[in-house]
Write a protein that holds these residues in place. Structure first.
Motif, PDB file in Angstrom:
ATOM      1  N   TYR A 116      27.676 -23.214 -61.541  1.00  0.00           N
ATOM      2  CA  TYR A 116      27.792 -24.227 -62.599  1.00  0.00           C
ATOM      3  C   TYR A 116      29.262 -24.569 -62.765  1.00  0.00           C
ATOM      4  N   THR A 130      30.941 -20.986 -63.127  1.00  0.00           N
ATOM      5  CA  THR A 130      30.132 -19.789 -63.315  1.00  0.00           C
ATOM      6  C   THR A 130      29.177 -19.678 -62.141  1.00  0.00           C
ATOM      7  N   ALA A 137      25.927 -18.444 -60.908  1.00  0.00           N
ATOM      8  CA  ALA A 137      24.674 -17.962 -61.501  1.00  0.00           C
ATOM      9  C   ALA A 137      23.826 -17.247 -60.464  1.00  0.00           C
ATOM     10  N   PRO A 148      18.762  -8.245 -65.876  1.00  0.00           N
ATOM     11  CA  PRO A 148      19.407  -8.347 -67.183  1.00  0.00           C
ATOM     12  C   PRO A 148      19.703  -9.789 -67.567  1.00  0.00           C
ATOM     13  N   SER A 149      19.923  -9.998 -68.834  1.00  0.00           N
ATOM     14  CA  SER A 149      20.276 -11.321 -69.337  1.00  0.00           C
ATOM     15  C   SER A 149      21.495 -11.853 -68.587  1.00  0.00           C
ATOM     16  N   GLY A 150      21.437 -13.096 -68.159  1.00  0.00           N
ATOM     17  CA  GLY A 150      22.569 -13.711 -67.483  1.00  0.00           C
ATOM     18  C   GLY A 150      22.596 -13.527 -65.979  1.00  0.00           C
ATOM     19  N   CYS A 151      21.571 -12.848 -65.413  1.00  0.00           N
ATOM     20  CA  CYS A 151      21.598 -12.594 -63.965  1.00  0.00           C
ATOM     21  C   CYS A 151      21.124 -13.805 -63.170  1.00  0.00           C
ATOM     22  N   GLY A 152      20.628 -14.832 -63.853  1.00  0.00           N
ATOM     23  CA  GLY A 152      20.269 -16.053 -63.137  1.00  0.00           C
ATOM     24  C   GLY A 152      18.774 -16.321 -63.022  1.00  0.00           C
ATOM     25  N   LYS A 153      17.950 -15.608 -63.792  1.00  0.00           N
ATOM     26  CA  LYS A 153      16.495 -15.761 -63.686  1.00  0.00           C
ATOM     27  C   LYS A 153      16.052 -17.186 -64.012  1.00  0.00           C
ATOM     28  N   SER A 154      16.533 -17.703 -65.138  1.00  0.00           N
ATOM     29  CA  SER A 154      16.115 -19.056 -65.540  1.00  0.00           C
ATOM     30  C   SER A 154      16.662 -20.101 -64.580  1.00  0.00           C
ATOM     31  N   THR A 155      17.876 -19.876 -64.111  1.00  0.00           N
ATOM     32  CA  THR A 155      18.462 -20.791 -63.126  1.00  0.00           C
ATOM     33  C   THR A 155      17.582 -20.835 -61.882  1.00  0.00           C
ATOM     34  N   ARG A 175      14.331 -22.736 -62.547  1.00  0.00           N
ATOM     35  CA  ARG A 175      14.565 -24.187 -62.699  1.00  0.00           C
ATOM     36  C   ARG A 175      14.854 -24.841 -61.347  1.00  0.00           C
TER      37      ARG A 175
HETATM   38  P1  ADP Z   1      19.032 -15.411 -67.194  1.00  0.00           P
HETATM   39  O1  ADP Z   1      17.881 -16.352 -67.260  1.00  0.00           O
HETATM   40  O2  ADP Z   1      18.830 -14.293 -66.223  1.00  0.00           O
HETATM   41  O3  ADP Z   1      19.464 -14.900 -68.530  1.00  0.00           O
HETATM   42  P2  ADP Z   1      20.589 -17.786 -66.573  1.00  0.00           P
HETATM   43  O4  ADP Z   1      20.019 -18.369 -65.343  1.00  0.00           O
HETATM   44  O5  ADP Z   1      20.225 -18.400 -67.874  1.00  0.00           O
HETATM   45  O6  ADP Z   1      20.280 -16.217 -66.590  1.00  0.00           O
HETATM   46  O7  ADP Z   1      22.176 -17.790 -66.473  1.00  0.00           O
HETATM   47  C1  ADP Z   1      22.891 -17.271 -65.360  1.00  0.00           C
HETATM   48  C2  ADP Z   1      24.377 -17.522 -65.567  1.00  0.00           C
HETATM   49  O8  ADP Z   1      24.621 -18.930 -65.497  1.00  0.00           O
HETATM   50  C3  ADP Z   1      24.921 -17.067 -66.912  1.00  0.00           C
HETATM   51  O9  ADP Z   1      26.242 -16.621 -66.709  1.00  0.00           O
HETATM   52  C4  ADP Z   1      24.891 -18.320 -67.737  1.00  0.00           C
HETATM   53  O10 ADP Z   1      25.879 -18.275 -68.727  1.00  0.00           O
HETATM   54  C5  ADP Z   1      25.193 -19.397 -66.706  1.00  0.00           C
HETATM   55  N1  ADP Z   1      24.551 -20.698 -67.031  1.00  0.00           N
HETATM   56  C6  ADP Z   1      23.237 -20.923 -67.196  1.00  0.00           C
HETATM   57  N2  ADP Z   1      22.994 -22.227 -67.442  1.00  0.00           N
HETATM   58  C7  ADP Z   1      24.216 -22.837 -67.429  1.00  0.00           C
HETATM   59  C8  ADP Z   1      24.657 -24.195 -67.600  1.00  0.00           C
HETATM   60  N3  ADP Z   1      23.777 -25.189 -67.833  1.00  0.00           N
HETATM   61  N4  ADP Z   1      25.976 -24.440 -67.526  1.00  0.00           N
HETATM   62  C9  ADP Z   1      26.848 -23.456 -67.268  1.00  0.00           C
HETATM   63  N5  ADP Z   1      26.512 -22.170 -67.087  1.00  0.00           N
HETATM   64  C10 ADP Z   1      25.223 -21.860 -67.162  1.00  0.00           C
END
Ligand code: ADP
Ligand code: ADP
Length: 226
Positions: A13, A20, A22, A41-48, A51
């Motif tokens: 990102y 960042t 992800a 863990p939170s922030g490891c990129g699961k939602s990314t 998506r």
């Molecule tokens: P998880 O779902 O595992 O908690 P995310 O996929 O939400 O992880 O996020 C992975 C990393 O990417 C984190 O460091 C988060 O802060 C960053 N991140 C997620 N979405 C965005 C975005 N739209 N812009 C910038 N950084 C992002």
């Protein structure tokens, strides 16, 4: 039969604050009718990751292949269920499920028949004429599942779908989802931060490690079914 293949996936990102990472060099495959959970863990990129698989987010490098074809945007071959109930509040339960079918050009009559079959599968045929606000949280997620499956996707992508439910409802929904999955020819990729949930549901668990800028380790754990 491989349904989904992710090869060396990278996601960075970029924003005014900097970059960042992800996802860093993530690779895995899922097979037909497999139930795969992704934990980490939170922030490891699961939602990314989910998506990107849904085609809602671009990626910076690597390959995402569904049935051998590159994913370049959203498509009917993927169904999505999120934590929030993304139902249309002004449409009945039946109309919510019919929506995608009618968008694809199916006649109302046929879409109605098809929608009712899926509502029966999730046990909500009696609620076809109700509106989302009249349903409990678990019931709304059941409608969301019916709506995600109605186009007969190759893969169902679920991002913490039961995360907002109370413990008892969550437990019922887990059993219900397994029941649905056994009756439908679909691969499920299910994101959760709950290890117990992953062990209960999955054939295989992918553990995504937090990424301090290096190659992201992905550990695969097979789970025997009882
Ligand atoms: P998880 O779902 O595992 O908690 P995310 O996929 O939400 O992880 O996020 C992975 C990393 O990417 C984190 O460091 C988060 O802060 C960053 N991140 C997620 N979405 C965005 C975005 N739209 N812009 C910038 N950084 C992002
Ligand atoms: P969920 O676990 O799906 O959130 P519950 O089983 O806790 O739903 O039920 C919430 C409310 O909805 C209860 O009042 C229950 O009687 C009612 N309900 C749920 N499913 C049905 C159904 N298939 N038929 C009739 N009532 C139902």
């Amino acid at each position: 039969e491989v349904i989904l293949e992710v090869k060396g996936l990278n996601k960075v990102y970029k924003s005014a604050q900097g970059e960042t990472t992800a996802l860093s060099n993530v690779s895995f495959k899922t097979h037909r009718r497999e139930f795969v959970c992704v934990i980490g863990p939170s922030g490891c990129g699961k939602s990314t990751l989910i998506r990107i698989l849904a085609g809602l987010e671009s990626y910076s490098g690597g390959q995402v292949l569904l049935d051998g074809k590159p994913v370049t945007g959203p498509g009917r071959d993927r169904g999505m269920v999120f934590q929030g109930y993304t139902l249309f509040p002004w449409l009945t339960v039946r109309k919510n499920v019919m929506f995608g079918l009618e968008m694809n050009g199916m006649s109302s009559e046929e879409a109605r028949r098809e929608a009712d079959l899926w509502l029966e599968l999730v046990g909500l045929e009696r609620f076809a004429s109700a509106y989302p606000h009249q349903l409990s949280g678990g019931m709304k997620q059941r409608v969301a599942i019916a709506r995600a499956l109605v186009n007969q996707p190759r893969i169902l992508l679920m991002d913490e779908p039961f995360g907002a439910l109370d413990a008892q409802t969550r437990c019922k929904m887990q059993a219900h989802l397994l029941d649905i999955w056994r009756n439908v020819d679909v691969t499920i990729l299910f994101i959760t931060h709950d290890l117990d949930e992953a062990i209960l549901l999955a054939d295989r668990i992918l553990v995504l490690k937090a990424n301090p800028g290096e190659v992201q380790e992905l550990i695969e754990v097979p789970v025997p079914r009882p």
